[in-house]
Write an enzyme that holds these catalytic residues in place. Structure first.
Site, PDB file in Angstrom:
ATOM      1  N   ALA A 250      83.275   6.364  -1.768  1.00 20.92           N
ATOM      2  CA  ALA A 250      82.946   5.608  -0.560  1.00 20.92           C
ATOM      3  C   ALA A 250      81.438   5.508  -0.443  1.00 20.92           C
ATOM      4  O   ALA A 250      80.705   6.285  -1.057  1.00 20.92           O
ATOM      5  CB  ALA A 250      83.516   6.313   0.661  1.00 20.92           C
ATOM      6  N   LYS A 251      80.999   4.549   0.354  1.00 20.17           N
ATOM      7  CA  LYS A 251      79.557   4.326   0.508  1.00 20.17           C
ATOM      8  C   LYS A 251      78.847   5.562   1.036  1.00 20.17           C
ATOM      9  O   LYS A 251      77.710   5.835   0.709  1.00 20.17           O
ATOM     10  CB  LYS A 251      79.311   3.170   1.460  1.00 20.17           C
ATOM     11  CG  LYS A 251      79.617   1.825   0.845  1.00 20.17           C
ATOM     12  CD  LYS A 251      78.442   0.890   0.955  1.00 20.17           C
ATOM     13  CE  LYS A 251      78.589  -0.292   0.015  1.00 20.17           C
ATOM     14  NZ  LYS A 251      79.200  -1.446   0.630  1.00 20.17           N
TER      15      LYS A 251
END
Ligand code: GLU
Length: 276
Positions: A250-251
């Protein structure tokens, strides 16, 4: 056949190994053809210029080159408005005044709401409002999104809608998987689904490569292409890069951002080897 492909990141965080895989995948499929980048920044509250610069820096570090100018979605709201006007002319959009809260309450009230890839489907609260009520609420300045009446839109299509994935073969489109999706948000005259379909056509993309998490979206995109009279590309949905526990990156997973890996001494070759 030489392909036109694109890598379409949102400048809302640092690129990580998953993005590197997606970019390298798209670049490889464009061998002998054209590789484009598109910045998906219609979410003005989350997109930031420093992330945009970092995207170019990280991709160049990986050894990629791309055509310029790069298309930035926020520069092209007129294109999305024009597409909305075409859909409006077919009477397949309706204004939705619901807040998130109201949608949730309605889902709870209705009991078992059908689920889509992004969660429960919109229960259709605003679908059947009268023209008078719509006009009155809009006249009063109430904020509204535009939703696609997917059943009505599908009924306008004659013949079977199909699409082709290079890795998985032929799909019969099921455009209703997301229900009546938002095509223009209350704060932005576009949404991911609308912008991606319009842009892929305007950029002449022949092969859409992206993660398999977006495979379901293609069913809807195929319907939008038919409604808008756009050319139909092929797709190649690829695997997602996961961490050692099997969770997709995920970012916010900063430790695996390309810039932290680079700062930690990784070379582009090591990144590529880690993605094999
Ligand atoms: N911008 C999307 C993402 O960051 C990709 C969109 C697409 O490839 O269709 O996942």
């Amino acid at each position: 056949m030489p392909e036109v492909t694109r890598f379409a990141p949102s400048p809302t965080g640092w690129l990580h190994l998953g993005h590197a895989y997606a970019a390298l995948f798209a670049h490889e499929k464009a061998a002998g053809g054209r590789f484009l980048i598109r910045l998906e920044d219609i979410d003005g509250t989350r997109a930031r210029p420093e992330y945009e610069e970092a995207i170019f820096e990280d991709l160049a570090w990986l050894g990629l080159s791309w055509e310029t100018p790069v298309r930035r979605q926020s520069d092209h709201f007129d294109d999305y408005r024009a597409a909305l006007a075409k859909l409006e002319a077919q009477d397949v959009l309706y204004p939705c005044f619901c807040t998130r809260r109201e949608i949730q309450d309605e889902i709870v009230r209705a009991g078992n709401a059908p689920q889509g890839p992004d969660g429960p489907l919109y229960p259709g609260t605003c679908r059947n409002r009268s023209a008078d009520e719509r006009a009155e609420r809009i006249g009063k300045g109430e904020a509204y999104a535009l939703r696609l009446d997917v059943a009505k839109a599908s009924s306008l299509i004659s013949g079977e809608l199909v699409w082709q994935d290079r890795g998985r073969g032929r799909f019969k489109a099921r455009p209703d998987v997301f229900g009546d999706v938002v095509l223009a948000r209350k704060d932005t005259p576009a949404s991911y689904h609308l912008a991606v379909v319009v842009d892929d056509a305007l950029q002449g993309i022949t092969l859409v490569t992206r993660g398999e998490d977006l495979l379901e979206a293609t069913h809807l995109h195929r319907l939008l292409q038919a409604l808008l009279g756009l050319p139909v590309p092929e797709w190649h949905h690829h695997r997602l890069i996961t961490d050692e526990t099997g969770k997709r990156l995920a970012k916010r997973d900063d430790a695996r951002s390309l810039r932290s890996l680079r700062a930690g001494g990784w070379t582009p070759e090591r990144v590529k080897a880690a993605l094999l």
